[in-house]
Design a protein around this motif. Structure first.
Motif, PDB file in Angstrom:
ATOM      1  N   UNK A 115      -5.097  -9.228  -8.688  1.00  0.00           N
ATOM      2  CA  UNK A 115      -5.237  -7.864  -9.231  1.00  0.00           C
ATOM      3  C   UNK A 115      -5.669  -7.909 -10.691  1.00  0.00           C
ATOM      4  N   UNK A 116      -5.108  -8.829 -11.440  1.00  0.00           N
ATOM      5  CA  UNK A 116      -5.396  -8.923 -12.870  1.00  0.00           C
ATOM      6  C   UNK A 116      -6.835  -9.369 -13.118  1.00  0.00           C
ATOM      7  N   UNK A 117      -7.279 -10.372 -12.381  1.00  0.00           N
ATOM      8  CA  UNK A 117      -8.647 -10.882 -12.553  1.00  0.00           C
ATOM      9  C   UNK A 117      -9.676  -9.843 -12.123  1.00  0.00           C
ATOM     10  N   UNK A 118      -9.427  -9.197 -11.002  1.00  0.00           N
ATOM     11  CA  UNK A 118     -10.367  -8.165 -10.531  1.00  0.00           C
ATOM     12  C   UNK A 118     -10.419  -7.010 -11.514  1.00  0.00           C
ATOM     13  N   UNK A 119      -9.271  -6.605 -12.030  1.00  0.00           N
ATOM     14  CA  UNK A 119      -9.259  -5.511 -13.013  1.00  0.00           C
ATOM     15  C   UNK A 119     -10.120  -5.851 -14.222  1.00  0.00           C
ATOM     16  N   UNK A 120     -10.005  -7.074 -14.724  1.00  0.00           N
ATOM     17  CA  UNK A 120     -10.828  -7.482 -15.872  1.00  0.00           C
ATOM     18  C   UNK A 120     -12.317  -7.451 -15.529  1.00  0.00           C
TER      19      UNK A 120
ATOM     20  N   UNK B 213      -7.438   1.838 -11.618  1.00  0.00           N
ATOM     21  CA  UNK B 213      -7.719   0.516 -11.057  1.00  0.00           C
ATOM     22  C   UNK B 213      -6.420  -0.180 -10.681  1.00  0.00           C
ATOM     23  N   UNK B 214      -5.444  -0.139 -11.590  1.00  0.00           N
ATOM     24  CA  UNK B 214      -4.148  -0.777 -11.349  1.00  0.00           C
ATOM     25  C   UNK B 214      -3.487  -0.198 -10.106  1.00  0.00           C
ATOM     26  N   UNK B 215      -3.520   1.123 -10.005  1.00  0.00           N
ATOM     27  CA  UNK B 215      -2.891   1.812  -8.867  1.00  0.00           C
ATOM     28  C   UNK B 215      -3.558   1.444  -7.543  1.00  0.00           C
ATOM     29  N   UNK B 216      -4.889   1.437  -7.511  1.00  0.00           N
ATOM     30  CA  UNK B 216      -5.614   1.162  -6.268  1.00  0.00           C
ATOM     31  C   UNK B 216      -5.490  -0.301  -5.848  1.00  0.00           C
TER      32      UNK B 216
ATOM     33  N   UNK C 279      -3.148  -2.319  -6.409  1.00  0.00           N
ATOM     34  CA  UNK C 279      -1.791  -2.620  -5.937  1.00  0.00           C
ATOM     35  C   UNK C 279      -1.660  -2.311  -4.439  1.00  0.00           C
ATOM     36  N   UNK C 280      -2.445  -1.352  -3.968  1.00  0.00           N
ATOM     37  CA  UNK C 280      -2.413  -1.023  -2.541  1.00  0.00           C
ATOM     38  C   UNK C 280      -3.163  -2.056  -1.711  1.00  0.00           C
ATOM     39  N   UNK C 281      -4.175  -2.683  -2.299  1.00  0.00           N
ATOM     40  CA  UNK C 281      -5.001  -3.640  -1.566  1.00  0.00           C
ATOM     41  C   UNK C 281      -4.442  -5.057  -1.661  1.00  0.00           C
ATOM     42  N   UNK C 282      -3.874  -5.391  -2.820  1.00  0.00           N
ATOM     43  CA  UNK C 282      -3.308  -6.732  -3.049  1.00  0.00           C
ATOM     44  C   UNK C 282      -1.847  -6.574  -3.502  1.00  0.00           C
ATOM     45  N   UNK C 283      -0.976  -6.087  -2.629  1.00  0.00           N
ATOM     46  CA  UNK C 283       0.389  -5.740  -3.063  1.00  0.00           C
ATOM     47  C   UNK C 283       1.216  -6.913  -3.566  1.00  0.00           C
ATOM     48  N   UNK C 284       0.906  -8.139  -3.124  1.00  0.00           N
ATOM     49  CA  UNK C 284       1.731  -9.295  -3.486  1.00  0.00           C
ATOM     50  C   UNK C 284       0.992 -10.314  -4.352  1.00  0.00           C
ATOM     51  N   UNK C 285      -0.179  -9.943  -4.846  1.00  0.00           N
ATOM     52  CA  UNK C 285      -0.990 -10.926  -5.570  1.00  0.00           C
ATOM     53  C   UNK C 285      -1.369 -10.381  -6.946  1.00  0.00           C
ATOM     54  N   UNK C 286      -0.458 -10.507  -7.896  1.00  0.00           N
ATOM     55  CA  UNK C 286      -0.698  -9.958  -9.230  1.00  0.00           C
ATOM     56  C   UNK C 286      -1.822 -10.708  -9.946  1.00  0.00           C
ATOM     57  N   UNK C 287      -1.968 -12.006  -9.652  1.00  0.00           N
ATOM     58  CA  UNK C 287      -3.044 -12.769 -10.301  1.00  0.00           C
ATOM     59  C   UNK C 287      -4.410 -12.224  -9.911  1.00  0.00           C
TER      60      UNK C 287
ATOM     61  N   UNK D  79     -13.886  -1.771   2.337  1.00  0.00           N
ATOM     62  CA  UNK D  79     -13.982  -0.469   3.017  1.00  0.00           C
ATOM     63  C   UNK D  79     -12.702   0.334   2.814  1.00  0.00           C
ATOM     64  N   UNK D  80     -11.583  -0.371   2.816  1.00  0.00           N
ATOM     65  CA  UNK D  80     -10.295   0.295   2.599  1.00  0.00           C
ATOM     66  C   UNK D  80     -10.228   0.923   1.210  1.00  0.00           C
ATOM     67  N   UNK D  81     -10.675   0.182   0.183  1.00  0.00           N
ATOM     68  CA  UNK D  81     -10.581   0.712  -1.178  1.00  0.00           C
ATOM     69  C   UNK D  81     -11.611   1.816  -1.399  1.00  0.00           C
ATOM     70  N   UNK D  82     -12.777   1.718  -0.745  1.00  0.00           N
ATOM     71  CA  UNK D  82     -13.764   2.786  -0.851  1.00  0.00           C
ATOM     72  C   UNK D  82     -13.206   4.093  -0.279  1.00  0.00           C
TER      73      UNK D  82
END
Length: 267
Positions: free
Chosen positions: A143-148, A128-131, A133-141, A23-26
């Protein structure tokens, strides 16, 4: 930019099906000026320049709403999406992936029709990268998997390249389910001149309603209602091929109802 009544109604419908991070990202997407501009410009190119049907904010939000309905039906039947099955995330991460792909899949139309799914990916990656980062600020792994996963959903929505995840398979069908006559309304108002591809426009005008509900034998039932048999073109040439291509085909029942009487069972 002022949004139409239909856009606002679709946004409310999407948000009503979400909670937490999705809901936050929407909400972030619905208020992002770059995304809003790209979605609106996609319609200018699609309708005014090329004479195609709606590929703008209403279509992308309708796709997202379809996707969230189907996501809920699959989840209610305890069907796990790939991120959860492969222990890369949970169902909420899958929901976010599907939501992002649905709301960004056609922004490449702001450049042109040819290979627009690839153009959508190029435009989407920094967004996608920008958004995320706001939802998963400390979890780059994550963020990367979701982006793919989002990129797979975007690049696969034309059903012309192999996809492997349930997440991407859902996006394809959610996109294909936007068949109702409203999608062809604006091009029809702008021009009555005959041109190549008009069968899509005229067949779409016969589709009165598309319902997505729980199926009798499978998790999802799609029923396309039409006033004339011309609408079968949309079912057989647009929606059915996408379902057959999709990873969630085993979970779908497909029906077409003509004039509230004749009913065809496709799957």
């Amino acid at each position: 930019m002022q949004k139409s009544y239909k856009e606002n109604k679709l946004e409310d419908g999407i948000l009503s099906k979400l909670s937490g991070k999705s809901k936050q990202i929407a909400s972030l997407i619905f208020n992002d000026r770059e995304i809003i501009t790209l979605q609106n410009h996609s319609n200018i190119v699609s309708i005014k320049r090329l004479g195609y049907n709606d590929h703008g904010p209403v279509h992308m939000k309708k796709t997202a709403l379809n996707a969230m309905i189907m996501f809920g039906l699959l989840k209610n039947k305890n069907i796990k999406f790939n991120l959860e099955k492969e222990e890369l995330g949970n169902s909420e991460d899958s929901r976010i992936s599907i939501l992002l792909a649905s709301l960004l899949h056609d922004i490449g139309m702001s450049i042109g029709r040819d290979n627009h799914e690839f153009l959508s990916v190029n435009l989407s990656i920094p967004i996608i990268t920008r958004l995320l980062k706001k939802i998963y600020p400390k979890n780059i792994e994550k963020r990367t998997v979701i982006r793919s996963t989002v990129i797979e959903g975007i690049i696969g929505h034309m059903a012309n390249r192999t996809i492997t995840s349930i997440e991407a398979g859902l996006v394809i069908i959610a996109d294909g389910c936007d068949l109702e006559k409203g999608r062809a309304r604006i091009p029809s108002l702008l021009s009555n001149e005959a041109k190549a591809g008009d069968i899509h426009r005229f067949s779409a005008q016969t589709i009165t309603k598309l319902e997505i509900d729980e199926g009798k034998n499978k998790p999802i039932r799609i029923n396309v209602h039409m006033k004339e048999s011309a609408g079968l073109f949309q079912v057989e040439k647009v929606l059915l091929p996408k379902i057959k291509f999709s990873t969630i085909k085993p979970f779908i029942e497909l029906y077409a109802t003509i004039n509230n009487s004749k009913k065809r069972n496709y799957l």
